[in-house]
Design an enzyme around this catalytic site. Sequence first.
Site, PDB file in Angstrom:
ATOM      1  N   SER A 278      -1.654  55.551 -18.255  1.00 31.03           N
ATOM      2  CA  SER A 278      -1.889  56.547 -17.196  1.00 31.03           C
ATOM      3  C   SER A 278      -1.272  56.023 -15.908  1.00 31.03           C
ATOM      4  CB  SER A 278      -3.388  56.736 -16.970  1.00 31.03           C
ATOM      5  OG  SER A 278      -3.877  55.734 -16.103  1.00 31.03           O
ATOM      6  N   ASP A 279      -1.053  56.890 -14.941  1.00 20.31           N
ATOM      7  CA  ASP A 279      -0.625  56.386 -13.627  1.00 20.31           C
ATOM      8  C   ASP A 279      -1.879  55.977 -12.849  1.00 20.31           C
ATOM      9  OD1 ASP A 279       0.844  55.635 -11.441  1.00 20.31           O
ATOM     10  OD2 ASP A 279       1.969  57.497 -11.259  1.00 20.31           O
ATOM     11  N   HIS A 280      -1.631  55.321 -11.742  1.00 24.81           N
ATOM     12  CA  HIS A 280      -2.660  54.747 -10.887  1.00 24.81           C
ATOM     13  C   HIS A 280      -3.731  55.773 -10.491  1.00 24.81           C
ATOM     14  CE1 HIS A 280      -4.015  52.128  -7.638  1.00 24.81           C
ATOM     15  NE2 HIS A 280      -3.163  51.220  -8.086  1.00 24.81           N
TER      16      HIS A 280
END
Length: 757
Positions: A278-280
């Site tokens: 996932s992204d941040h």
Amino acid sequence: MKKLIVVLVFFLFSGSLFAQDSNNEEKKAFIDNLLSKMTIKEKVGQLRLISVGGDLTLPKVLDQIEAGEIGGIFNTVVEPDLTNMQDRALKSPNKIPLFFGFDIIHGHRTVFPVNLGVASSWDRNVIGKVAEVSADEATSDGLNITWAPMVDITRDPRWGRVSEGFGEDPYLTSEAGRIFVEKMQKQSLDDKKSLVTTVKHFALYGAVEAGREYNSTDMSERKMFQEYLVPYKAAIDAGSRAVMVSLVSVNGIPATANHWLLTEVLRDQWHFNGVVVSDHGAIRELINHGVASDAKDAVRVAIKAGIDISMNDEYFLQFLPELVNEGVLTEEDINKACRHVLELKYDMGLFNDPHRNLDPKLDIDTMFADNRLHREEARDVARRSIVLLKNKNSILPLAKNKKIAVIGPLADSKRDILGSWSGAGRANLAVTPLEGIKNAVKDPKTISYAFGANLSDDSNLYKFLNLYEETTKFDPRPADKMIAEAVAKAKKADVVVLFVGEAEGMAHESSSRTDLSLQASQKRLIKALKATGKPLVIALMNGRPLTVKEEYEQADAMLETWFLGTEGGNAIADVLFGDYNPSAKLPMSFPDNVGQIPVYYSHLNTGRPHGTENMGKYTTSYFDSPNEPLFPFGFGLSYTHFTIDFALSSTEMPQNGEIVVTANVENIGEKEGSQTVQFYLQDITASVSRPVKQLIGFENITLKPHEKGEVKLVIKPDMLKFWNDKMQYVAEPGKFNIYVGSDSTTQDKQTFTLLDK
Ligand code: BGC
């Protein structure tokens, strides 16, 4: 003899298959055994990617590592810390090593041009060099994985992240993505210099509405598969072992929650078997997106969609074990994600050599001092990334004995020239344009310098740029005083070289703009310098296409220098003085004005094309603006001139045949130079409307004055395929145009027919 070769090849081939199979069996047995010993909490630990900072202090992180609650670390590049972390991981219940990740977007210690600049080289070797050197330095630093390449197609320069990608075109971006993966990961992940790639941001991040950061995207499936998804697929086909998911919503469903995208397309259709990151903060953001009621629900939604790893995890550890206990998720859901991570670690060779590339004694200063070769390579890449946009009366190249006034807020800025996403680089080692120009001339006293103007008059912009650390300094002197100083220097010089554009922080994540013109402070400076009557060279330094029509008219010569990295200043001098003859081409159209956006070369035709019959009314046009961009895709000048003509090997292509396009190039000028020959295709009539032109190939050729040469492109039916009216990927028989030239406006075309059989 032939038979013998066939038999030998068969044995060799089946032998390697056998080795691969037995390796896969060993791997499976190893991981099955490991999984059988792991608690659910430890399995969840493998899905957590953590960066030290905020509440998560280093001691806390070390404790969590030892408890088996963390699978990977990112954003640390201090080797003793990494070694310490790995030591602690080996004390965890099942002694599973960590992997270490970092954003290595355009270089690591040695910083290369931002990728929009690298893409301007249109040179596969140049792109490969960036990836290779980056992987070399990153692995020497003990890192195993990077969050690159970023292959989001970008057609809206209002979006700040266009600088990180390779521009507007699926083919050029796919080539760059493929090369990054091949050169970073190498043949085998257990090669010590192999750096695992994470292609991002899957998907469509570059298509955010109105260019506003984190905004939604909405697009037909045809356009997705035909254009925007192509580069991610190319990177995955090249073997990228990880994918990072975009923060935005894709056709109404956030990518992080999008089962269709992450499972049906990525895993089922594309057979991706690596790790999905996932992204941040993306898990928490599902609540704001309105597809999860709370943090626990967000965790459920993300895992169900197909997320394996949570970047900077806040909630996986807290809620995943609970969700399994409650029967909302099964242990198999967790095993599946955990297996992806363990397989990657196994293939990286981490179980055999957890400390690979970790040398706690490595002294970073020595590393910087030792990378002289890398600096030479960075200089070469940088000069190949500079686009010559205008050169009236061949004012460039400049003679080295001229008196030059180097002016502008970006002329001597070490931080800006590195560009964004250069966290492991060092600004104090960067060469500014002023330094580069002084290095190049015989007598540095012929060079004068003035700051000239602040980047902007807007104090809010400074607040924005300096929010977390002071990167952009404001000169408190009165504006007219700074201009007067610059004008005085200009008057004493033979030529003015002016550096204007953006601060690096203006072309970054979370830096969308609606106005793409130069700031008023810079415009005033240009006007005053123009009024001196001295020849004016404007060098733009920026990370996105800007609207610079006025400056284009004012300038005698104009260069797009992007943010060129550590060796930027020397590279600029190479081009200014003709030690390198510019060869770069724009990878993204420069709009004439913001109202045209998105403006890109490969648009569809309309029923009422502009500029043919009925000019003006009732054709697709604006009454207050041209349709055409200021600078088209693929455009870039040289200090010499080339002619290109071309021939097809046939005007008919059978279904199993091919056509060879041979382009004859001649350097008709007096200087050696390189030309990029661009090949465009148009499917004239099909079951769906096809773009007016689509890039299908490019080749560089370097020719001495008056030398002739040729480059070829082999067109096969596969290259004519597209998603038809039934969303099948096919080539439809019929007529095609091939355009060949030095930019996307070329009208030089020939026609061939794809036959039914
Ligand atoms: C960005 C990613 C990046 C990640 C880690 C996020 O904010 O969107 O591109 O890889 O941070 O630094």
